[in-house]
Design an enzyme around this catalytic site. Structure first.
Site, short mmCIF file in Angstrom:
data_model
loop_
_atom_site.label_atom_id
_atom_site.label_comp_id
_atom_site.label_asym_id
_atom_site.label_seq_id
_atom_site.Cartn_x
_atom_site.Cartn_y
_atom_site.Cartn_z
N GLY A 5 -23.03 -24.29 -6.87
CA GLY A 5 -22.34 -24.84 -8.03
C GLY A 5 -21.98 -23.77 -9.04
N GLY A 38 -20.55 -24.26 -12.02
CA GLY A 38 -20.27 -24.88 -13.32
C GLY A 38 -20.89 -24.01 -14.40
CG PHE A 39 -20.74 -25.15 -18.53
CD1 PHE A 39 -20.09 -24.25 -19.34
CD2 PHE A 39 -20.19 -26.41 -18.36
CE1 PHE A 39 -18.92 -24.58 -19.99
CE2 PHE A 39 -19.01 -26.75 -19.00
CZ PHE A 39 -18.37 -25.84 -19.81
N GLY A 40 -23.98 -23.89 -15.56
CA GLY A 40 -25.28 -23.33 -15.23
C GLY A 40 -25.18 -22.24 -14.18
CB VAL A 71 -24.24 -27.43 -0.40
CG1 VAL A 71 -25.67 -27.56 0.12
CG2 VAL A 71 -23.88 -25.96 -0.63
CD GLU A 88 -14.45 -35.67 -26.40
OE1 GLU A 88 -15.12 -34.81 -26.96
OE2 GLU A 88 -14.30 -35.71 -25.17
CG ASP A 134 -25.13 -32.14 -16.45
OD1 ASP A 134 -25.63 -31.58 -17.45
OD2 ASP A 134 -24.00 -32.65 -16.44
C1 LIG Z 1 -15.72 -35.34 -19.47
C2 LIG Z 1 -16.92 -34.53 -19.90
C3 LIG Z 1 -17.00 -34.06 -21.20
C4 LIG Z 1 -18.08 -33.30 -21.61
N1 LIG Z 1 -18.13 -32.84 -22.89
C5 LIG Z 1 -19.12 -32.02 -23.27
C6 LIG Z 1 -19.13 -31.46 -24.58
O1 LIG Z 1 -18.23 -31.70 -25.39
N2 LIG Z 1 -20.15 -30.61 -24.90
C7 LIG Z 1 -21.16 -30.32 -24.01
O2 LIG Z 1 -22.06 -29.54 -24.32
N3 LIG Z 1 -21.19 -30.87 -22.79
C8 LIG Z 1 -20.20 -31.71 -22.39
N4 LIG Z 1 -20.22 -32.26 -21.14
C9 LIG Z 1 -21.39 -32.02 -20.26
C10 LIG Z 1 -21.32 -30.66 -19.60
O3 LIG Z 1 -20.03 -30.45 -19.05
C11 LIG Z 1 -22.39 -30.59 -18.55
O4 LIG Z 1 -23.64 -30.75 -19.16
C12 LIG Z 1 -22.35 -29.26 -17.81
O5 LIG Z 1 -21.12 -29.11 -17.13
C13 LIG Z 1 -23.49 -29.17 -16.82
O6 LIG Z 1 -23.41 -27.95 -16.16
P1 LIG Z 1 -23.92 -27.81 -14.65
O7 LIG Z 1 -23.78 -26.37 -14.31
O8 LIG Z 1 -25.22 -28.48 -14.49
O9 LIG Z 1 -22.88 -28.69 -13.80
P2 LIG Z 1 -21.31 -28.62 -13.70
O10 LIG Z 1 -20.72 -27.83 -14.80
O11 LIG Z 1 -20.87 -30.02 -13.52
O12 LIG Z 1 -21.07 -27.81 -12.36
C14 LIG Z 1 -21.45 -28.30 -11.10
C15 LIG Z 1 -20.70 -27.52 -10.05
O13 LIG Z 1 -21.27 -27.80 -8.79
C16 LIG Z 1 -20.26 -27.99 -7.84
N5 LIG Z 1 -20.83 -28.84 -6.81
C17 LIG Z 1 -21.33 -30.09 -6.94
N6 LIG Z 1 -21.80 -30.55 -5.77
C18 LIG Z 1 -21.60 -29.56 -4.86
C19 LIG Z 1 -21.89 -29.44 -3.48
N7 LIG Z 1 -22.47 -30.42 -2.79
N8 LIG Z 1 -21.52 -28.31 -2.85
C20 LIG Z 1 -20.93 -27.30 -3.52
N9 LIG Z 1 -20.64 -27.36 -4.86
C21 LIG Z 1 -20.99 -28.48 -5.51
C22 LIG Z 1 -19.13 -28.63 -8.61
O14 LIG Z 1 -17.88 -28.41 -7.98
C23 LIG Z 1 -19.23 -27.92 -9.96
O15 LIG Z 1 -18.42 -26.76 -10.00
C24 LIG Z 1 -19.14 -33.03 -20.70
C25 LIG Z 1 -19.07 -33.50 -19.39
C26 LIG Z 1 -17.96 -34.24 -18.99
C27 LIG Z 1 -17.88 -34.75 -17.57
#
Ligand SMILES: Cc1cc2nc3c(=O)[nH]c(=O)nc-3n(C[C@H](O)[C@H](O)[C@H](O)COP(=O)(O)OP(=O)(O)OC[C@H]3O[C@@H](n4cnc5c(N)ncnc54)[C@H](O)[C@@H]3O)c2cc1C
Length: 429
Positions: free
Chosen positions: A8, A10-12, A76, A168, A301
């Site tokens: 993943g 994403g942010f993390g 995955v 929003e 998350d």
């Molecule tokens: C519409 C929306 C608005 C938001 N607004 C805010 C805000 O204003 N402020 C704030 O702080 N937070 C906000 N959030 C929450 C914030 O975006 C999340 O807390 C943050 O993205 C979590 O980061 P993460 O790295 O855990 O997951 P994510 O950023 O969701 O990244 C997960 C990654 O894993 C990948 N992935 C998932 N499953 C698989 C798999 N099986 N195989 C390979 N890759 C995979 C995905 O493609 C993605 O790139 C918002 C969320 C959403 C949906």
């Protein structure tokens, strides 16, 4: 060199990869999409304010200069913790020495998965394109409709869930109806469109203090959003939403419904075979590793982490902070040093409601309205990845601010024939 897999970007996951830039490890970043997405601005793509490239960037290009990272675009499907290997959907496997699982979350329909196609949620760019198409097509169908009751159904937009995303979406939808589309239709008046925000609890933005919730509600009302709190949805069927409130069961005729009520952790957490919380998040220790597997870290998350005795919220700063700590703990473990405990630093919360309307909480300071909105603009531009993205967003916003126009209204694969079902005039609200 030890091999670290990050699932993943994403942010993390991205924060973890960057923290490992100077470490003596080989990193494989696996993501099922080819881009890192700035989810906080996703609603702007769903409401045609921004185009997709403005809030996303190719993972390969972000990590190109980091020589110890290999990026793979793959999904995955399973994690074999005994054999220390991740399985990809194409059937292949990759072995790891250390694993960071940062797969994020998905929508939860509280046991009603059949609502997913009728009321899409917002999580990926594909979701945003789908919602944008539905919103723009609803006005198109309304323009072609002779029956006034059905026209009203097309012009009634329902957002379910008044958390930050729901608020929003509702605020922006009403702006589209009242300002953006003004003068563009001949048979309908887009200003007659209604935006209804349904919320099960007794206030909007429940994660905020009650006084800010109240301010948000007032700002929504001023913009023209019909806010109905204490309203629990019991059915969605494509032409109406049924819900219960203090007066009993209600029926709201509405053909465009957007879901922002529930979040569930990525199903990938289950394959770790360790305890999950009620939302499906993986229960992690203070060093963010999972029980019995000190080589596996779960962040963002997907993690049910505790800091200062409180659950860490599912927000982007928490995911980034966890990513950095997990990466440092891998380096600590390799070096035989003690691991770092995760402490969440909460810098505040921000939610925008619409033009010149927002609420903000920074430390003990709470403010709302125009100053909060300006602060929201600044923070979101600042945290976007890449100079080009910042420039794109700023120019699109400046244009939208001056003209009320939205720049990303082109849709493809539109359905030419509106879905047709008989309606029940007597019970239409
Ligand atoms: C519409 C929306 C608005 C938001 N607004 C805010 C805000 O204003 N402020 C704030 O702080 N937070 C906000 N959030 C929450 C914030 O975006 C999340 O807390 C943050 O993205 C979590 O980061 P993460 O790295 O855990 O997951 P994510 O950023 O969701 O990244 C997960 C990654 O894993 C990948 N992935 C998932 N499953 C698989 C798999 N099986 N195989 C390979 N890759 C995979 C995905 O493609 C993605 O790139 C918002 C969320 C959403 C949906």
């Amino acid at each position: 060199m030890p091999h670290v897999i990050i699932i993943g970007c994403g942010f993390g996951g991205l924060a973890a990869a960057r923290e490992l830039a100077d470490a003596n490890v080989d990193v494989t970043m696996i993501d099922r999409s080819n881009h890192h997405l700035f989810q906080p601005l996703l609603y702007q793509v769903a409401t045609a304010g921004l185009s997709a490239p403005a809030i996303s960037a190719p993972i390969r290009s972000i990590l190109a200069s980091q020589r110890n990272v290999t990026s793979l675009m793959a999904a995955v499907s399973n994690i074999d913790t005994t054999r220390k290997a991740v399985a990809l959907e194409d059937g292949s496997e990759i072995a790891y020495d250390y694993l960071i699982v940062a797969a994020g979350s998905t929508h939860s329909y509280f046991g009603h998965d059949e609502w997913a196609s009728l009321a899409p949620g917002l999580k990926t760019l594909e979701d945003a394109f789908d919602i944008r198409r539905r919103i723009l097509m609803a006005f198109e169908y309304a323009e072609r409709e002779d029956d006034p009751v059905r026209r009203d159904e097309w012009l009634t937009f329902t957002v379910i869930g008044a958390g930050a995303t729901g608020v929003e979406m509702a605020g922006t939808l009403i702006e589209i109806a009242r300002h953006t589309l003004r003068g563009e239709f001949r048979r309908i008046d887009p200003q007659q469109a209604r935006v209804v925000l349904l919320e099960g609890s007794d206030r909007v933005l429940a994660a905020y203090p009650p006084d800010l919730s109240e301010k948000a509600r007032k700002q929504l009302g001023k913009l023209g959003v019909d806010v109905r709190t204490g309203s629990r949805v019991i059915d969605i069927d494509g032409e109406c939403v049924r819900y219960t409130d203090k007066d009993g069961e209600q029926r709201l005729a509405s053909r465009t419904v957007i879901w922002s009520a529930g979040v569930a952790a990525s199903p990938l957490g289950k394959s770790l075979n360790v305890p999950l919380d009620r939302a499906g998040r993986v229960v992690v220790g203070s060093d963010l590793s999972i029980p019995g597997h000190h080589e596996i870290f779960v962040i963002g998350d997907l993690a049910a982490a505790i800091s200062d005795g409180k659950p860490v919220p599912g927000v982007s700063p928490a995911a980034k902070q966890m990513g950095r700590v997990a990466a440092r703990n891998i380096v600590n473990r390799i070096a035989g040093r003690p691991l770092e405990g995760f402490v969440y630093r909460d810098y505040g919360s921000l939610a925008t409601i619409g033009r010149k309307a927002a609420v903000a909480m920074v430390g003990k300071l709470k403010f709302s309205g125009y100053p909060a909105w300006l602060f929201w603009l600044f923070v979101h531009v600042y945290f976007l990845i890449g100079f080009r993205n910042r420039l794109l967003v700023m120019s699109d916003w400046a244009w939208a601010y001056l003209t009320f126009k939205r720049s990303a209204r082109v849709i493809s694969s539109a359905i030419d024939t509106p879905p047709d079902k008989p309606h029940d005039e007597a019970s239409t609200q």
